[in-house]
Write a protein that holds these residues in place. Structure first.
Motif, PDB file in Angstrom:
ATOM      1  N   ALA A 171       1.212  -1.253  -0.088  1.00  0.00           N
ATOM      2  CA  ALA A 171       0.150  -0.354   0.146  1.00  0.00           C
ATOM      3  C   ALA A 171       0.879   1.439   0.057  1.00  0.00           C
ATOM      4  CB  ALA A 171      -0.741   0.022   0.889  1.00  0.00           C
ATOM      5  N   THR A 172       2.684   1.175   0.807  1.00  0.00           N
ATOM      6  CA  THR A 172       3.221   2.456   0.538  1.00  0.00           C
ATOM      7  C   THR A 172       3.422   1.995  -0.454  1.00  0.00           C
ATOM      8  OG1 THR A 172       2.304   2.812   2.975  1.00  0.00           O
ATOM      9  CG2 THR A 172       4.415   3.657   2.052  1.00  0.00           C
ATOM     10  N   LEU A 173       4.417   1.259  -0.467  1.00  0.00           N
ATOM     11  CA  LEU A 173       5.900   1.502  -1.903  1.00  0.00           C
ATOM     12  C   LEU A 173       4.819   0.040  -3.004  1.00  0.00           C
ATOM     13  CD1 LEU A 173       9.067   1.431  -1.729  1.00  0.00           C
ATOM     14  CD2 LEU A 173       9.355  -1.146  -0.924  1.00  0.00           C
ATOM     15  N   ARG A 174       5.159   1.801  -3.705  1.00  0.00           N
ATOM     16  CA  ARG A 174       4.425   1.053  -5.106  1.00  0.00           C
ATOM     17  C   ARG A 174       5.258   1.530  -6.457  1.00  0.00           C
ATOM     18  NH1 ARG A 174      -1.230   4.299  -4.402  1.00  0.00           N
ATOM     19  NH2 ARG A 174      -1.488   4.079  -2.067  1.00  0.00           N
ATOM     20  N   ASP A 175       5.337   0.979  -7.254  1.00  0.00           N
ATOM     21  CA  ASP A 175       6.654   0.827  -8.278  1.00  0.00           C
ATOM     22  C   ASP A 175       8.379   2.100  -8.004  1.00  0.00           C
ATOM     23  OD1 ASP A 175       5.497  -0.291 -10.147  1.00  0.00           O
ATOM     24  OD2 ASP A 175       3.956   0.972 -10.414  1.00  0.00           O
ATOM     25  N   ASP A 176       8.649   2.060  -6.387  1.00  0.00           N
ATOM     26  CA  ASP A 176       9.741   1.986  -6.401  1.00  0.00           C
ATOM     27  C   ASP A 176       9.023   3.856  -5.374  1.00  0.00           C
ATOM     28  OD1 ASP A 176      11.145  -0.332  -6.760  1.00  0.00           O
ATOM     29  OD2 ASP A 176      11.615   0.877  -9.182  1.00  0.00           O
ATOM     30  N   TRP A 177       8.480   3.961  -5.663  1.00  0.00           N
ATOM     31  CA  TRP A 177       7.863   5.130  -4.894  1.00  0.00           C
ATOM     32  C   TRP A 177       6.838   4.614  -3.880  1.00  0.00           C
ATOM     33  CZ3 TRP A 177       7.916   9.761  -7.518  1.00  0.00           C
ATOM     34  CH2 TRP A 177       8.565  10.055  -8.544  1.00  0.00           C
ATOM     35  N   VAL A 178       7.008   5.708  -2.553  1.00  0.00           N
ATOM     36  CA  VAL A 178       6.663   5.921  -1.642  1.00  0.00           C
ATOM     37  C   VAL A 178       5.883   7.273  -1.418  1.00  0.00           C
ATOM     38  CG1 VAL A 178       6.964   6.352   1.316  1.00  0.00           C
ATOM     39  CG2 VAL A 178       8.725   5.308  -0.163  1.00  0.00           C
ATOM     40  N   TRP A 179       4.599   6.059  -1.377  1.00  0.00           N
ATOM     41  CA  TRP A 179       2.659   6.925  -1.240  1.00  0.00           C
ATOM     42  C   TRP A 179       3.022   7.634   0.063  1.00  0.00           C
ATOM     43  CZ3 TRP A 179      -0.928   7.671  -5.013  1.00  0.00           C
ATOM     44  CH2 TRP A 179      -0.045   7.143  -6.614  1.00  0.00           C
ATOM     45  N   THR A 180       3.314   8.638   1.423  1.00  0.00           N
ATOM     46  CA  THR A 180       3.496   9.415   1.793  1.00  0.00           C
ATOM     47  C   THR A 180       2.076  10.140   3.204  1.00  0.00           C
ATOM     48  OG1 THR A 180       2.853  11.942   2.044  1.00  0.00           O
ATOM     49  CG2 THR A 180       5.774  10.348   0.790  1.00  0.00           C
ATOM     50  N   GLY A 181       0.587   9.433   2.568  1.00  0.00           N
ATOM     51  CA  GLY A 181       0.055   9.897   3.405  1.00  0.00           C
ATOM     52  C   GLY A 181       0.103  11.337   3.343  1.00  0.00           C
ATOM     53  N   ASP A 182       0.825  12.261   3.176  1.00  0.00           N
ATOM     54  CA  ASP A 182       1.122  13.639   3.427  1.00  0.00           C
ATOM     55  C   ASP A 182       0.428  14.462   1.948  1.00  0.00           C
ATOM     56  OD1 ASP A 182       1.567  12.980   5.693  1.00  0.00           O
ATOM     57  OD2 ASP A 182       4.001  13.043   5.735  1.00  0.00           O
ATOM     58  N   GLN A 183       0.108  15.128   2.686  1.00  0.00           N
ATOM     59  CA  GLN A 183      -0.374  16.303   1.546  1.00  0.00           C
ATOM     60  C   GLN A 183       0.371  17.735   1.420  1.00  0.00           C
ATOM     61  OE1 GLN A 183      -4.315  16.580  -0.364  1.00  0.00           O
ATOM     62  NE2 GLN A 183      -3.468  14.045   0.365  1.00  0.00           N
ATOM     63  N   GLY A 184       0.490  18.219   0.057  1.00  0.00           N
ATOM     64  CA  GLY A 184       1.790  18.611   0.122  1.00  0.00           C
ATOM     65  C   GLY A 184       1.411  19.363  -1.095  1.00  0.00           C
ATOM     66  N   LYS A 185       2.074  20.199  -2.043  1.00  0.00           N
ATOM     67  CA  LYS A 185       1.886  21.099  -2.867  1.00  0.00           C
ATOM     68  C   LYS A 185       3.520  21.514  -3.288  1.00  0.00           C
ATOM     69  CE  LYS A 185       0.980  25.753  -1.437  1.00  0.00           C
ATOM     70  NZ  LYS A 185      -0.107  26.618  -1.526  1.00  0.00           N
ATOM     71  N   LEU A 186       4.000  21.583  -5.019  1.00  0.00           N
ATOM     72  CA  LEU A 186       4.923  21.906  -5.120  1.00  0.00           C
ATOM     73  C   LEU A 186       5.507  23.433  -5.699  1.00  0.00           C
ATOM     74  CD1 LEU A 186       6.130  18.358  -6.409  1.00  0.00           C
ATOM     75  CD2 LEU A 186       7.390  19.970  -5.215  1.00  0.00           C
ATOM     76  N   ASP A 187       5.757  24.849  -6.070  1.00  0.00           N
ATOM     77  CA  ASP A 187       5.634  25.439  -6.675  1.00  0.00           C
ATOM     78  C   ASP A 187       6.599  25.387  -7.563  1.00  0.00           C
ATOM     79  OD1 ASP A 187       8.792  25.933  -5.799  1.00  0.00           O
ATOM     80  OD2 ASP A 187       7.413  27.609  -4.397  1.00  0.00           O
ATOM     81  N   ALA A 188       6.499  26.200  -8.328  1.00  0.00           N
ATOM     82  CA  ALA A 188       7.530  26.426 -10.146  1.00  0.00           C
ATOM     83  C   ALA A 188       8.518  26.185 -10.046  1.00  0.00           C
ATOM     84  CB  ALA A 188       6.595  27.855 -11.158  1.00  0.00           C
ATOM     85  N   GLU A 189       9.394  26.737  -8.743  1.00  0.00           N
ATOM     86  CA  GLU A 189      10.917  26.082  -8.733  1.00  0.00           C
ATOM     87  C   GLU A 189      11.086  25.051  -8.016  1.00  0.00           C
ATOM     88  OE1 GLU A 189       9.300  29.643  -7.679  1.00  0.00           O
ATOM     89  OE2 GLU A 189       9.906  30.027 -10.154  1.00  0.00           O
ATOM     90  N   GLY A 190      10.121  24.076  -7.416  1.00  0.00           N
ATOM     91  CA  GLY A 190      10.153  22.943  -7.290  1.00  0.00           C
ATOM     92  C   GLY A 190      10.245  22.953  -5.975  1.00  0.00           C
ATOM     93  N   TYR A 191       9.846  24.265  -4.819  1.00  0.00           N
ATOM     94  CA  TYR A 191       9.813  24.214  -3.418  1.00  0.00           C
ATOM     95  C   TYR A 191       8.100  23.676  -2.811  1.00  0.00           C
ATOM     96  CZ  TYR A 191      13.554  27.952  -2.973  1.00  0.00           C
ATOM     97  OH  TYR A 191      14.816  27.917  -2.957  1.00  0.00           O
TER      98      TYR A 191
END
Length: 533
Positions: free
Chosen positions: A407-427
């Motif tokens: 449920a958490t480790l899918r195709d080498d990606w960790v699905w954190t269950g956390d909510q967030g956003k990335l801005d245009a500069e990657g922050y």
């Protein structure tokens, strides 16, 4: 640096190149690189003599002390697995983790041995090695000791072995562990975490995970062999482990180690040892600035101070106040975003491009995507979604829990269950947790674990636990309790009972009695229906 070599090989390198230099300073006592390497070698050999095999879990149950470092690297030198148990744990909590691990060996502080003895008969434990915090203290200490270290050490009870004595005697005899065919992909650490939901699970992290995150953290923060790093954060916690156990060993920096946070001791240590780097939690900075005679301490040596916001948000004005307080060139900034499953520090704040209100940019080698949690579709810049992480720091899964891993480790990606956003500069901006874990002053509290203890009370039929916002601690625990028919217990009585039966940070601050818990037809409690509104 030695490419693709475990961190313990870097420890050996420093012991060869600068054997008499201080690796750790413990209230004025310097533990040299030769001592740290030799003691961990000898302890590793002893663990092998007990039959500890490659891949076997070994539990650690203690607060910050040099012996923690010795034990950590001794275990990893023989290919075994370091399994920290929080020293605030009570018997129920320790028994759960030891039983889950089926651990045969535990290395525990002497003041925690009564808890170990309570659970020993209900677990697979065969060997208990004891640590006395005071054994390596100088006389007199160079900085103020916490009360816990001032008591005279008592004789060890029967059935326990003195860990440091074994390490010292073995080092004098030149004992070293037999060769192990250790690979960088071997599991070397299991730190217990909630994952997405449920009781704590052992996140399996490899030697390669640790080396990768230590390397990028050192480079991104500019930490090198000439630094003096102050370690206050708990070494058994993933962030304290990265900054206190791993990074100084990788780069060969001297580490000034404190048993726990005390603002006066922190200022004394910075002044006396000319500390250049300190990873802190925001309330620590505030507490230091409130010390009455702080002007007596010279803090100008401090160059870098990455800070984690817990309870208090580390803002630009607070950073400016801290810099003025140190009266030097200290650069302070929000430390990072990360989690146990990724060996933390997935982002870092560029010191030359700080963006307040964010958690920095992905570390070199780390990729972060913001996705729709239902479809997996990637969200555009500025939109909130689930944070997913891919990097060489990602864990190998949860110990003996394949469904939770999937449920958490899918195709080498960790699905954190956390909510967030990335801005245009990657922050990255962390928005909140979708998982039900509660963060109390930075400590992880798992609802089902608290619930499983509450229902042991003779008056409690059912319990459900939620997070409640708190101005000082970020969050606290609130419990909804259904009494057994005819049973009587007040909120105050249940809270007092909880203090005796679980770690202090897990104790409910508020208890509300209700007639029944909302549940699905299958009986699963719907905690979300207990939330106001």
């Amino acid at each position: 640096m030695l490419a693709d070599q475990p961190l313990h090989e870097h420890l050996r390198r420093h012991a060869r190149e600068k054997p008499g230099a201080p690796a750790i300073v413990w209230y004025g006592r310097a533990i040299t690189w030769r001592e740290l390497d030799g003691w961990s070698d000898a302890l590793g050999a002893h663990l092998q003599s007990l039959g500890v095999a490659r891949g076997e879990p070994v539990a650690l149950f203690m607060n910050n002390c040099p012996q923690y470092m010795v034990a950590h690297y001794a275990i990893q030198k023989i290919g075994a697995v370091v399994c920290p148990c929080g020293p605030l744990n009570k018997a129920h909590e320790l028994q759960y983790q030891l039983s889950d691990l089926q651990a045969r060996v535990i290395i525990a502080a002497d003041n925690l041995l009564p808890i170990v003895n309570q659970v020993r008969g209900q677990t697979a434990l065969q060997h208990v090695l004891a640590v006395r915090y005071a054994d390596l203290l100088p006389a007199p200490p160079a900085i103020d000791l916490p009360a816990e270290l001032q008591a005279a050490p008592a004789p060890l009870p029967a059935g326990c072995t003195d860990m440091l004595q074994i390490a010292k005697q073995g080092a004098q005899a030149g004992q070293a562990p037999g060769p192990e065919n250790i690979a960088m992909d071997d599991i070397a650490l299991m730190t217990y975490t909630s994952g997405t939901t449920g009781l704590p699970k052992g996140a399996m992290l490899s030697l390669g995970n640790a080396l990768f995150k230590a390397s990028v953290t050192a480079r991104s923060n500019g930490i090198g062999p000439g630094d003096v790093a102050l370690s206050v954060a708990p070494l058994y916690h993933i962030a304290g482990m990265l900054m206190g156990v791993n990074v100084p060993i990788l780069v060969g920096a001297t580490q000034v180690l404190l048993f726990r946070f005390d603002p006066v001791a922190v200022l004394q240590a910075m002044d006396r040892y000319k500390v250049t780097h300190w990873y802190s939690i925001a309330p620590m900075n505030v507490a230091c600035m409130q010390v009455a005679d702080h002007h007596h301490y010279d803090l100008k040596s401090l160059l870098r101070n990455p800070v984690t916001s817990f309870g208090i948000t580390f803002t630009e004005p607070l950073a400016a106040q801290w810099q003025a307080f140190t009266q030097g060139p200290c650069l302070s900034y929000e430390a990072a975003y990360g989690l146990s499953e990724t060996h933390t520090m997935d982002t870092g704040m560029p010191p030359d491009a700080i963006r307040w209100g964010t958690h920095g940019q992905p570390m070199p080698g780390v990729t972060i995507r913001i996705v729709d949690p239902d479809t997996g579709a990637e969200k555009p810049a500025g939109e909130v979604g689930e944070i997913t992480v891919r990097s060489p720091g990602n864990f190998k899964g949860y110990w003996q829990k394949p469904e939770a891993t999937a449920a958490t480790l899918r195709d080498d990606w960790v699905w954190t269950g956390d909510q967030g956003k990335l801005d245009a500069e990657g922050y990255l901006t962390f928005v909140g947790r979708t998982k039900e874990m509660i963060k109390v002053s930075g400590y992880s509290v798992f609802p089902e674990e608290v619930e499983s203890i509450l229902i042991k009370h003779p008056a409690v039929a059912q319990a459900a636990v939620l997070a409640e916002p708190d101005a000082d601690k970020g969050e606290v625990v609130k419990a909804f309790v259904v009494r057994k028919p005819g049973a009587e217990v007040s909120a105050e009585e249940l809270i007092a009972w909880s203090r005796d039966n679980m770690a202090a940070y897990k104790v409910p601050k508020h208890v509300e009695f209700i007639d029944a818990l909302p549940a699905t037809g299958a009986g699963k409690v719907l905690r979300r229906l207990l939330r106001p509104g």
